[in-house]
Every structure is written in C-alpha cells, then in structure tokens.
Write an enzyme that holds these catalytic residues in place. Structure first.
Site, PDB file in Angstrom:
ATOM      1  CG  ASP A  71      39.827   7.528  78.144  1.00 26.75           C
ATOM      2  OD1 ASP A  71      40.411   6.672  78.842  1.00 26.75           O
ATOM      3  OD2 ASP A  71      40.365   8.590  77.771  1.00 26.75           O
ATOM      4  N   GLY A  77      47.222  -2.649  66.255  1.00 31.62           N
ATOM      5  CA  GLY A  77      48.380  -3.363  66.793  1.00 31.62           C
ATOM      6  C   GLY A  77      48.090  -4.798  67.224  1.00 31.62           C
ATOM      7  CG  LEU A  78      50.859  -6.671  69.852  1.00 29.02           C
ATOM      8  CD1 LEU A  78      51.640  -6.825  71.162  1.00 29.02           C
ATOM      9  CD2 LEU A  78      51.291  -7.749  68.861  1.00 29.02           C
ATOM     10  CG  PHE A 104      55.084   9.121  77.265  1.00 20.23           C
ATOM     11  CD1 PHE A 104      56.007   9.596  78.172  1.00 20.23           C
ATOM     12  CD2 PHE A 104      53.731   9.267  77.555  1.00 20.23           C
ATOM     13  CE1 PHE A 104      55.597  10.196  79.352  1.00 20.23           C
ATOM     14  CE2 PHE A 104      53.315   9.870  78.733  1.00 20.23           C
ATOM     15  CZ  PHE A 104      54.254  10.332  79.637  1.00 20.23           C
ATOM     16  N   GLY A 132      57.780  -9.449  74.470  1.00 23.32           N
ATOM     17  CA  GLY A 132      58.971  -8.650  74.182  1.00 23.32           C
ATOM     18  C   GLY A 132      58.654  -7.781  72.979  1.00 23.32           C
ATOM     19  N   GLY A 192      41.455  -1.772  73.119  1.00 22.54           N
ATOM     20  CA  GLY A 192      42.524  -1.497  72.155  1.00 22.54           C
ATOM     21  C   GLY A 192      42.519  -2.495  71.018  1.00 22.54           C
ATOM     22  CE1 TYR A 234      57.138  -1.590  81.021  1.00 26.94           C
ATOM     23  CE2 TYR A 234      58.569  -1.845  79.102  1.00 26.94           C
ATOM     24  CZ  TYR A 234      57.428  -1.313  79.706  1.00 26.94           C
ATOM     25  OH  TYR A 234      56.589  -0.483  78.997  1.00 26.94           O
ATOM     26  CB  SER A 293      53.736  17.128  84.520  1.00 28.16           C
ATOM     27  OG  SER A 293      52.890  16.356  83.668  1.00 28.16           O
ATOM     28  N   GLY A 297      41.318  -2.283  68.063  1.00 29.26           N
ATOM     29  CA  GLY A 297      41.296  -1.768  66.697  1.00 29.26           C
ATOM     30  C   GLY A 297      42.662  -1.650  66.058  1.00 29.26           C
TER      31      GLY A 297
HETATM   32  C1  HXC Z   1      56.625  13.707  78.732  1.00 33.34           C
HETATM   33  C2  HXC Z   1      54.392  13.574  78.155  1.00 33.34           C
HETATM   34  C3  HXC Z   1      54.707  12.875  76.969  1.00 33.34           C
HETATM   35  C4  HXC Z   1      56.093  12.593  76.714  1.00 33.34           C
HETATM   36  C5  HXC Z   1      52.563  13.124  77.050  1.00 33.34           C
HETATM   37  N1  HXC Z   1      53.057  13.708  78.151  1.00 33.34           N
HETATM   38  N2  HXC Z   1      53.557  12.603  76.322  1.00 33.34           N
HETATM   39  N3  HXC Z   1      55.327  13.991  79.026  1.00 33.34           N
HETATM   40  N4  HXC Z   1      57.009  13.020  77.617  1.00 33.34           N
HETATM   41  N5  HXC Z   1      56.480  11.943  75.617  1.00 33.34           N
HETATM   42  C6  HXC Z   1      52.319  14.432  79.199  1.00 33.34           C
HETATM   43  C7  HXC Z   1      51.593  15.650  78.631  1.00 33.34           C
HETATM   44  O1  HXC Z   1      52.469  16.760  78.532  1.00 33.34           O
HETATM   45  C8  HXC Z   1      50.510  15.869  79.709  1.00 33.34           C
HETATM   46  O2  HXC Z   1      51.046  16.455  80.868  1.00 33.34           O
HETATM   47  C9  HXC Z   1      50.158  14.445  80.089  1.00 33.34           C
HETATM   48  O3  HXC Z   1      51.262  13.614  79.694  1.00 33.34           O
HETATM   49  C10 HXC Z   1      48.920  13.948  79.386  1.00 33.34           C
HETATM   50  O4  HXC Z   1      49.097  14.156  77.985  1.00 33.34           O
HETATM   51  P1  HXC Z   1      47.903  14.001  76.940  1.00 33.34           P
HETATM   52  O5  HXC Z   1      48.476  14.104  75.578  1.00 33.34           O
HETATM   53  O6  HXC Z   1      46.795  14.922  77.332  1.00 33.34           O
HETATM   54  O7  HXC Z   1      47.443  12.513  77.263  1.00 33.34           O
HETATM   55  P2  HXC Z   1      46.411  11.595  76.550  1.00 33.34           P
HETATM   56  O8  HXC Z   1      45.752  12.279  75.378  1.00 33.34           O
HETATM   57  O9  HXC Z   1      45.581  11.046  77.614  1.00 33.34           O
HETATM   58  O10 HXC Z   1      47.343  10.437  75.895  1.00 33.34           O
HETATM   59  C11 HXC Z   1      47.897   9.418  76.660  1.00 33.34           C
HETATM   60  C12 HXC Z   1      49.327   9.096  76.222  1.00 33.34           C
HETATM   61  C13 HXC Z   1      49.421   8.827  74.695  1.00 33.34           C
HETATM   62  C14 HXC Z   1      49.770   7.882  77.053  1.00 33.34           C
HETATM   63  C15 HXC Z   1      50.210  10.271  76.553  1.00 33.34           C
HETATM   64  O11 HXC Z   1      50.773   8.448  74.391  1.00 33.34           O
HETATM   65  C16 HXC Z   1      48.489   7.766  74.217  1.00 33.34           C
HETATM   66  O12 HXC Z   1      47.315   7.999  74.025  1.00 33.34           O
HETATM   67  N6  HXC Z   1      48.970   6.550  73.983  1.00 33.34           N
HETATM   68  C17 HXC Z   1      48.147   5.411  73.484  1.00 33.34           C
HETATM   69  C18 HXC Z   1      48.891   4.464  72.597  1.00 33.34           C
HETATM   70  C19 HXC Z   1      50.212   3.972  73.154  1.00 33.34           C
HETATM   71  O13 HXC Z   1      50.868   4.639  73.966  1.00 33.34           O
HETATM   72  N7  HXC Z   1      50.600   2.811  72.682  1.00 33.34           N
HETATM   73  C20 HXC Z   1      51.910   2.226  73.061  1.00 33.34           C
HETATM   74  C21 HXC Z   1      51.761   1.069  73.921  1.00 33.34           C
HETATM   75  S1  HXC Z   1      53.332   0.276  73.999  1.00 33.34           S
HETATM   76  P3  HXC Z   1      50.891  18.054  81.197  1.00 33.34           P
HETATM   77  O14 HXC Z   1      51.431  18.185  82.584  1.00 33.34           O
HETATM   78  O15 HXC Z   1      51.725  18.734  80.161  1.00 33.34           O
HETATM   79  O16 HXC Z   1      49.438  18.379  81.078  1.00 33.34           O
HETATM   80  C22 HXC Z   1      53.573  -0.351  75.544  1.00 33.34           C
HETATM   81  C23 HXC Z   1      54.738  -1.258  75.857  1.00 33.34           C
HETATM   82  C24 HXC Z   1      55.720  -1.450  74.756  1.00 33.34           C
HETATM   83  O17 HXC Z   1      52.805  -0.128  76.397  1.00 33.34           O
HETATM   84  C25 HXC Z   1      56.956  -2.199  75.225  1.00 33.34           C
HETATM   85  C26 HXC Z   1      57.881  -2.557  74.075  1.00 33.34           C
HETATM   86  C27 HXC Z   1      58.898  -3.584  74.462  1.00 33.34           C
HETATM   87  P1  NAP Z   2      48.855   0.190  70.211  1.00 39.98           P
HETATM   88  O1  NAP Z   2      48.495  -0.216  68.823  1.00 39.98           O
HETATM   89  O2  NAP Z   2      49.192   1.602  70.472  1.00 39.98           O
HETATM   90  O3  NAP Z   2      47.702  -0.302  71.171  1.00 39.98           O
HETATM   91  C1  NAP Z   2      47.142   0.443  72.193  1.00 39.98           C
HETATM   92  C2  NAP Z   2      45.640   0.407  72.024  1.00 39.98           C
HETATM   93  O4  NAP Z   2      45.037   0.866  73.229  1.00 39.98           O
HETATM   94  C3  NAP Z   2      45.128   1.281  70.895  1.00 39.98           C
HETATM   95  O5  NAP Z   2      44.190   0.571  70.117  1.00 39.98           O
HETATM   96  C4  NAP Z   2      44.449   2.443  71.603  1.00 39.98           C
HETATM   97  O6  NAP Z   2      43.333   2.902  70.840  1.00 39.98           O
HETATM   98  C5  NAP Z   2      44.007   1.786  72.913  1.00 39.98           C
HETATM   99  N1  NAP Z   2      43.944   2.755  73.994  1.00 39.98           N
HETATM  100  C6  NAP Z   2      44.945   3.541  74.461  1.00 39.98           C
HETATM  101  N2  NAP Z   2      44.514   4.323  75.444  1.00 39.98           N
HETATM  102  C7  NAP Z   2      43.207   4.016  75.621  1.00 39.98           C
HETATM  103  C8  NAP Z   2      42.202   4.497  76.489  1.00 39.98           C
HETATM  104  N3  NAP Z   2      42.471   5.457  77.392  1.00 39.98           N
HETATM  105  N4  NAP Z   2      40.953   3.978  76.414  1.00 39.98           N
HETATM  106  C9  NAP Z   2      40.673   2.999  75.503  1.00 39.98           C
HETATM  107  N5  NAP Z   2      41.592   2.505  74.657  1.00 39.98           N
HETATM  108  C10 NAP Z   2      42.834   3.012  74.709  1.00 39.98           C
HETATM  109  O7  NAP Z   2      50.127  -0.658  70.723  1.00 39.98           O
HETATM  110  P2  NAP Z   2      50.446  -2.231  70.776  1.00 39.98           P
HETATM  111  O8  NAP Z   2      51.894  -2.359  70.563  1.00 39.98           O
HETATM  112  O9  NAP Z   2      49.508  -2.990  69.936  1.00 39.98           O
HETATM  113  O10 NAP Z   2      50.165  -2.560  72.315  1.00 39.98           O
HETATM  114  C11 NAP Z   2      49.148  -3.459  72.714  1.00 39.98           C
HETATM  115  C12 NAP Z   2      49.472  -4.008  74.088  1.00 39.98           C
HETATM  116  O11 NAP Z   2      50.683  -4.766  74.050  1.00 39.98           O
HETATM  117  C13 NAP Z   2      49.680  -2.951  75.167  1.00 39.98           C
HETATM  118  O12 NAP Z   2      49.143  -3.408  76.382  1.00 39.98           O
HETATM  119  C14 NAP Z   2      51.170  -2.868  75.275  1.00 39.98           C
HETATM  120  O13 NAP Z   2      51.592  -2.400  76.530  1.00 39.98           O
HETATM  121  C15 NAP Z   2      51.541  -4.320  75.066  1.00 39.98           C
HETATM  122  N6  NAP Z   2      52.914  -4.554  74.648  1.00 39.98           N
HETATM  123  C16 NAP Z   2      53.299  -4.270  73.375  1.00 39.98           C
HETATM  124  C17 NAP Z   2      54.596  -4.573  73.004  1.00 39.98           C
HETATM  125  C18 NAP Z   2      55.067  -4.357  71.613  1.00 39.98           C
HETATM  126  O14 NAP Z   2      56.236  -4.615  71.333  1.00 39.98           O
HETATM  127  N7  NAP Z   2      54.243  -3.898  70.696  1.00 39.98           N
HETATM  128  C19 NAP Z   2      55.490  -5.113  73.925  1.00 39.98           C
HETATM  129  C20 NAP Z   2      55.058  -5.363  75.212  1.00 39.98           C
HETATM  130  C21 NAP Z   2      53.765  -5.088  75.563  1.00 39.98           C
HETATM  131  P3  NAP Z   2      42.874   4.447  70.891  1.00 39.98           P
HETATM  132  O15 NAP Z   2      44.114   5.267  70.763  1.00 39.98           O
HETATM  133  O16 NAP Z   2      41.911   4.569  69.755  1.00 39.98           O
HETATM  134  O17 NAP Z   2      42.205   4.619  72.210  1.00 39.98           O
END
Ligand code: HXC
Ligand code: NAP
Length: 282
Positions: A67, A20-21, A98, A190, A16, A148, A106, A18
């Site tokens: 991935d 954010g953090l 999310f 945080g 990851g 958390y 699901s 490319g």
């Molecule tokens: C309910 C959901 C959903 C949502 C996806 N799904 N989003 N269900 N509510 N909001 C369900 C879909 O319907 C599907 O189920 C299954 O999850 C897989 O969905 P896909 O879209 O096919 O998944 P995928 O392409 O693999 O994407 C993974 C992802 C996506 C996690 C859903 O959000 C993602 O790629 N995220 C990467 C970046 C990210 O999340 N960054 C944030 C990190 S922040 P069904 O049954 O319908 O097939 C963090 C901590 C922050 O970690 C803390 C802050 C303090």
């Molecule tokens: P982000 O930009 O969404 O970072 C997530 C990164 O993970 C993206 O670069 C994404 O790139 C990569 N990624 C996601 N799914 C992947 C997969 N299946 N395979 C390979 N790469 C994948 O969010 P961020 O806020 O910088 O988060 C970075 C880290 O900090 C995470 O571990 C998050 O839980 C943690 N964190 C963030 C916060 C905050 O406030 N921002 C707070 C607590 C913890 P692709 O989509 O191109 O794969």
C-alpha cells in the site's frame, strides 16, 4: 521514434501497474525493452500482469504487493529492489477516487484519497529519490495527474486537491532535484475509460459514456495514445521536457472553460436567427 529496444537497459517502477492505464504503460514500455517493477495492493492482480507481460515481451517483470500509504512497506520493498537491479524511472500512477458531495464525506473518506494520491506519491518519490541521489544516478519521475489538478472539479474534491499537490511536487522537485540529474514530468489525462475509474466514479453503468464523448474531438482517449505520449516523455528524446505537465484530453477541459461551448446545442434555425439579427442592424 519508437524503435525496438528504445528502453533496453531501463528499469521502470509503476505504481498501480497491474490495471488500467498503469498496465497500458507497462505493456508499451516492456514492448520497447524495459524491465519493470509493478506495485499495487492486490498480489494476484500483479502476479497475473507480470506473468502475461513477461510472456508477451520477454522482459523481466518484478512486483511487490504493498500500500503506497505505508512508508515502511515502501522502504522494505525498495531495499530489495536496490539489492538487485534498481529502477531508474518511477511512474506515480496509483490513485484512489470516488464521486461524492463534499459535505457528506467523513474525515476518513477525505484521508483515503489524500493519503493514496498525495502522501503515497510523496513517499514513493522520496524513497526512490534519496536512493538515486545517494548513488548519483540519473533518473526520471512521471506522475499521472488529471486536468482538474489545475481547473478544480466538483464531487471529486479530495482527488482534485491531491492531484494539484502532485503537480506542485513535480514543479518543485524539478527545480530542486533537476540539477542533480532527476527529471520530472506529469501527464494529465482526460477521459480514458478503465474499469477502475469508471466503477469508482459512476453510480450506474452508462453514465460514463456521457463523459467519454464530451471532448471536442468527440470520443474518449485511446490507451495506445496514452502509451505513446508516456513512452515519449520518459525517453531520452524528451530530455529537455522538465517540470512540465502535458495534457492529453482531446480538448476536454477547454470545453468547460470556453464561455460559449453551450452553444453546441443551438439548432440551424437558431444560427439563422442570429444571422438575421445582424442583417437588421442599421
Ligand atoms: C463516501 C466513501 C466512499 C464513497 C469510501 N468512502 N467510498 N465515502 N462516498 N463513494 C469512505 C468510507 O466510508 C471510509 O470512511 C473511508 O472512505 C475509507 O474507506 P475504505 O473502503 O476503508 O478505503 P480503502 O479500502 O482505503 O479504499 C480507498 C478508496 C477506494 C479510494 C475508497 O475507492 C479504492 O481503493 N480505490 C482505488 C482505485 C480507484 O479509485 N481508481 C480510480 C482512479 S480514477 P468511514 O468514515 O466510513 O470509515 C482517478 C481520476 C479519474 O483518479 C478522472 C476521470 C476523468
Ligand atoms: P485504476 O485501474 O483503478 O488504477 C489505480 C491503480 O492504483 C490500481 O492498479 C490500484 O491497484 C492502485 N492503487 C490504488 N490504491 C493503491 C494503494 N493504496 N497502494 C498501492 N496501489 C494502489 O484506474 P486508472 O483509470 O487506470 O487510473 C490510473 C491513473 O490515471 C490514476 O492516477 C488516475 O487518477 C489517472 N487518471 C485516469 C483517468 C481515466 O480516465 N482513466 C483520467 C485522469 C487521470 P490495487 O487496487 O491493487 O492497489
């Protein structure tokens, strides 16, 4: 302590990296001389980050679009890296998340988060670790968790479960692989606003700002503060920090944990009334 060249000769793999953090850490470590390997699913995002970091800092940046849920793709990518310059440091930063009510999820939705955060982190750590152990190489693994991981949190249950597992991995392997020269640390941030986190966690713009200012210090984290902590923790100067998770959250989690935080909402009159009550006691 952040002398130019602190990371000369080091090679850091950031999942990851490319966005954010992850990108923040990449920039800081490259600025200190580290060669980088960035991984993520989107090739174009990685290619652009690599190009920009190389031109800003003059270090080599390799990348692999994959991935982290795919152990075979990880093996193939690491074989390529080990044929050239192997990384000595892994940052498990990739995550998926999310917000949703747990009863609406699901099984595939649960898996989407657990597989990226828990399984992906395990696969990356295993694939790098077995190569380091075979070569007798000293190395370092940093995993990005979240507060958390130890408090739990509603509406992000799979993420909380997975991050708790990553923390358990950090502590367990610190004991198992520490004697073999591999150091483990975790960082629990945080709120640090990033497009990736905020887009996935809040249904509409503006909601995030409520959370951003919740820490007792009255503001969200700055990316340079996060970069400083991680650059320290991966440096030789932090060599005795092992199996530990460092929180960087402006006191945010304590806000919820401390019983009377809600009293922030009291007015001056409320406090005066409280003081008067005390005076009336016989
Ligand atoms: C309910 C959901 C959903 C949502 C996806 N799904 N989003 N269900 N509510 N909001 C369900 C879909 O319907 C599907 O189920 C299954 O999850 C897989 O969905 P896909 O879209 O096919 O998944 P995928 O392409 O693999 O994407 C993974 C992802 C996506 C996690 C859903 O959000 C993602 O790629 N995220 C990467 C970046 C990210 O999340 N960054 C944030 C990190 S922040 P069904 O049954 O319908 O097939 C963090 C901590 C922050 O970690 C803390 C802050 C303090
Ligand atoms: P982000 O930009 O969404 O970072 C997530 C990164 O993970 C993206 O670069 C994404 O790139 C990569 N990624 C996601 N799914 C992947 C997969 N299946 N395979 C390979 N790469 C994948 O969010 P961020 O806020 O910088 O988060 C970075 C880290 O900090 C995470 O571990 C998050 O839980 C943690 N964190 C963030 C916060 C905050 O406030 N921002 C707070 C607590 C913890 P692709 O989509 O191109 O794969």
């Amino acid at each position: 302590m952040f002398q130019p060249g602190l990371y000369d000769g080091r090679c850091v793999l950031i999942t990851g990296g490319g966005t954010g953090l992850g990108r923040t850490m990449a920039e800081r470590l490259a600025g200190l001389g580290a060669e980088l390997v960035l991984m993520g699913r989107r090739e174009a995002v990685l290619a652009e980050a690599a190009r920009e970091i190389e031109s800003a800092h003059g270090v080599r940046v390799r990348f692999a679009a994959l991935d982290v849920r795919d152990p075979e793709a990880i093996e193939a990518a690491l074989d390529g890296l080990w044929d050239d310059t192997p990384p000595d440091t892994l940052i498990n930063n990739a995550a998926g998340n999310f917000t949703a009510r747990f009863e609406t999820l699901s099984p595939r939705a649960v898996d989407a988060v657990l597989n990226i955060v828990l399984h992906g982190t395990s696969y990356m750590t295993l694939a790098c670790g077995k190569r380091w152990l075979a070569a007798g190489m000293e190395a370092c693994v940093m995993s990005i968790t979240v507060t958390y991981a130890f408090t739990g949190a509603p509406y992000v249950v799979p993420s909380a479960m997975a991050k708790a597992g990553v923390l358990a991995m950090t502590r367990s392997l610190a004991a198992e692989w520490g004697p073999k020269g591999i150091r483990f640390v975790a960082v629990a941030p945080g709120p640090f606003p990033t497009p990736g986190a905020w887009d996935n966690l809040y249904p509409r713009p503006g909601l995030g700002s409520k959370m951003e200012n919740r820490p007792p210090v009255g503001r969200p984290g700055r990316h340079d503060e996060f970069a400083d902590l991680t650059a320290y923790l991966l440096s030789p100067q932090a060599g005795f920090i092992h199996g530990e998770q460092i929180v960087i959250d402006g006191g945010n989690w304590l806000k919820r944990a401390s019983s009377f935080s809600e009293l922030d909402a009291l007015t001056e009159e409320d406090w005066q009334a409280m003081a008067e009550k005390g005076k009336r006691r016989p």
